[in-house]
Design a protein around this motif. Structure first.
Motif, mmCIF file in Angstrom:
data_model
loop_
_atom_site.group_PDB
_atom_site.id
_atom_site.type_symbol
_atom_site.label_atom_id
_atom_site.label_comp_id
_atom_site.label_asym_id
_atom_site.label_seq_id
_atom_site.Cartn_x
_atom_site.Cartn_y
_atom_site.Cartn_z
ATOM 1 N N GLU A 46 6.228 -3.649 -20.240
ATOM 2 C CA GLU A 46 6.631 -2.528 -19.397
ATOM 3 C C GLU A 46 5.535 -1.471 -19.376
ATOM 4 N N PHE A 47 5.543 -0.649 -18.324
ATOM 5 C CA PHE A 47 4.619 0.468 -18.209
ATOM 6 C C PHE A 47 5.292 1.733 -18.738
ATOM 7 N N HIS A 48 4.546 2.495 -19.511
ATOM 8 C CA HIS A 48 5.052 3.761 -20.060
ATOM 9 C C HIS A 48 4.012 4.843 -19.832
ATOM 10 N N PRO A 49 4.239 5.839 -19.014
ATOM 11 C CA PRO A 49 5.436 6.043 -18.207
ATOM 12 C C PRO A 49 5.449 5.093 -17.005
ATOM 13 N N TYR A 50 6.594 4.994 -16.420
ATOM 14 C CA TYR A 50 6.805 4.089 -15.286
ATOM 15 C C TYR A 50 6.086 4.576 -14.034
ATOM 16 N N SER A 51 6.002 5.896 -13.861
ATOM 17 C CA SER A 51 5.341 6.446 -12.680
ATOM 18 C C SER A 51 4.553 7.694 -13.066
ATOM 19 N N GLU A 98 -8.816 7.764 -4.881
ATOM 20 C CA GLU A 98 -9.459 8.655 -3.910
ATOM 21 C C GLU A 98 -8.536 9.041 -2.758
ATOM 22 N N ASP A 99 -7.687 8.101 -2.330
ATOM 23 C CA ASP A 99 -6.851 8.324 -1.146
ATOM 24 C C ASP A 99 -5.433 8.720 -1.532
ATOM 25 N N ALA A 100 -4.884 9.689 -0.775
ATOM 26 C CA ALA A 100 -3.500 10.094 -0.980
ATOM 27 C C ALA A 100 -2.561 8.979 -0.528
ATOM 28 N N GLY A 101 -1.395 8.924 -1.126
ATOM 29 C CA GLY A 101 -0.395 7.932 -0.750
ATOM 30 C C GLY A 101 0.357 7.429 -1.957
ATOM 31 N N SER A 102 1.199 6.433 -1.730
ATOM 32 C CA SER A 102 1.993 5.820 -2.800
ATOM 33 C C SER A 102 1.413 4.456 -3.144
ATOM 34 N N TYR A 103 1.079 4.277 -4.390
ATOM 35 C CA TYR A 103 0.522 3.016 -4.878
ATOM 36 C C TYR A 103 1.571 2.317 -5.733
ATOM 37 N N LYS A 104 1.703 1.042 -5.524
ATOM 38 C CA LYS A 104 2.580 0.223 -6.359
ATOM 39 C C LYS A 104 1.668 -0.702 -7.153
ATOM 40 N N LEU A 107 2.113 -6.236 -13.134
ATOM 41 C CA LEU A 107 1.399 -7.174 -13.996
ATOM 42 C C LEU A 107 1.302 -8.491 -13.235
ATOM 43 N N MET A 108 0.131 -8.761 -12.684
ATOM 44 C CA MET A 108 -0.054 -9.948 -11.857
ATOM 45 C C MET A 108 0.240 -11.230 -12.632
ATOM 46 N N THR A 109 -0.084 -11.244 -13.906
ATOM 47 C CA THR A 109 0.119 -12.429 -14.729
ATOM 48 C C THR A 109 1.566 -12.568 -15.204
ATOM 49 N N HIS A 110 2.385 -11.550 -14.970
ATOM 50 C CA HIS A 110 3.807 -11.586 -15.344
ATOM 51 C C HIS A 110 4.617 -10.906 -14.236
ATOM 52 N N PRO A 111 4.721 -11.547 -13.064
ATOM 53 C CA PRO A 111 5.319 -10.898 -11.897
ATOM 54 C C PRO A 111 6.802 -10.559 -12.038
ATOM 55 N N TRP A 112 7.480 -11.094 -13.025
ATOM 56 C CA TRP A 112 8.898 -10.791 -13.190
ATOM 57 C C TRP A 112 9.112 -9.422 -13.839
ATOM 58 N N THR A 113 8.056 -8.800 -14.337
ATOM 59 C CA THR A 113 8.212 -7.486 -14.954
ATOM 60 C C THR A 113 8.245 -6.414 -13.894
ATOM 61 N N LYS A 114 8.831 -5.270 -14.234
ATOM 62 C CA LYS A 114 8.910 -4.145 -13.328
ATOM 63 C C LYS A 114 7.531 -3.555 -13.092
ATOM 64 N N GLY A 115 7.253 -3.233 -11.861
ATOM 65 C CA GLY A 115 6.001 -2.582 -11.533
ATOM 66 C C GLY A 115 6.120 -1.079 -11.704
ATOM 67 N N GLY A 116 5.006 -0.395 -11.494
ATOM 68 C CA GLY A 116 4.978 1.053 -11.610
ATOM 69 C C GLY A 116 4.510 1.679 -10.309
ATOM 70 N N PHE A 117 4.537 2.991 -10.272
ATOM 71 C CA PHE A 117 4.141 3.724 -9.075
ATOM 72 C C PHE A 117 3.203 4.875 -9.452
ATOM 73 N N ILE A 118 2.209 5.060 -8.603
ATOM 74 C CA ILE A 118 1.330 6.218 -8.695
ATOM 75 C C ILE A 118 1.422 6.920 -7.360
ATOM 76 N N VAL A 119 1.746 8.185 -7.381
ATOM 77 C CA VAL A 119 1.803 8.973 -6.160
ATOM 78 C C VAL A 119 0.615 9.926 -6.194
ATOM 79 N N VAL A 120 -0.209 9.831 -5.146
ATOM 80 C CA VAL A 120 -1.381 10.689 -5.047
ATOM 81 C C VAL A 120 -1.104 11.703 -3.946
ATOM 82 N N GLU A 121 -1.011 12.968 -4.340
ATOM 83 C CA GLU A 121 -0.670 14.042 -3.364
ATOM 84 C C GLU A 121 -1.864 14.912 -3.096
#
Length: 121
Positions: A46-51, A98-104, A107-121
């Protein structure tokens, strides 16, 4: 008989010390400072923090604290993408957003795990 028991006990303790000496994990005293605007740890798949919310030009660093190797893949919705090399335990991956937006990202090697989010404002 008493000397024989003492010798046996000494040999037994010596063998146990030798056997368990390889079970202790060595830690380096060289602690590297992590310079980033956001730090995301990978632990227990898991990612900590998630976003995280950052601003354009900020740096995010992912730190693999798991015993399993991972590859992180992320993309801006409708735009740029990024991918880490294989990250083994203790490895890090740094990316500058560099670019604003929402990034998802996931874990490419474990696709069943929850992904995370980065919001660039």
């Amino acid at each position: 008989m008493r000397v024989r028991n003492l010798v046996f006990l000494t040999i037994l303790i010596s063998l146990m010390v030798l056997f368990f000496s390889g079970c202790i994990e060595e830690h380096s005293s060289d602690v590297q400072a992590i310079e980033a605007d956001a730090v995301i740890y990978i632990e227990n798949y898991e990612f900590h923090p998630y976003s995280a919310t950052i601003t354009p030009g900020d740096t995010v660093i992912w730190v693999n604290n798991d015993s399993v190797a991972f590859i992180i893949k992320g993309n801006l919705v409708g735009g740029d993408s990024f991918q880490s090399p294989t990250l083994r335990k203790g490895d890090t991956f740094t990316y500058v957003f560099e670019d604003a937006g929402s990034y998802k990202y996931e874990l490419m090697t474990h696709p069943w795990t929850k992904g995370g989010f980065i919001v660039v404002e």
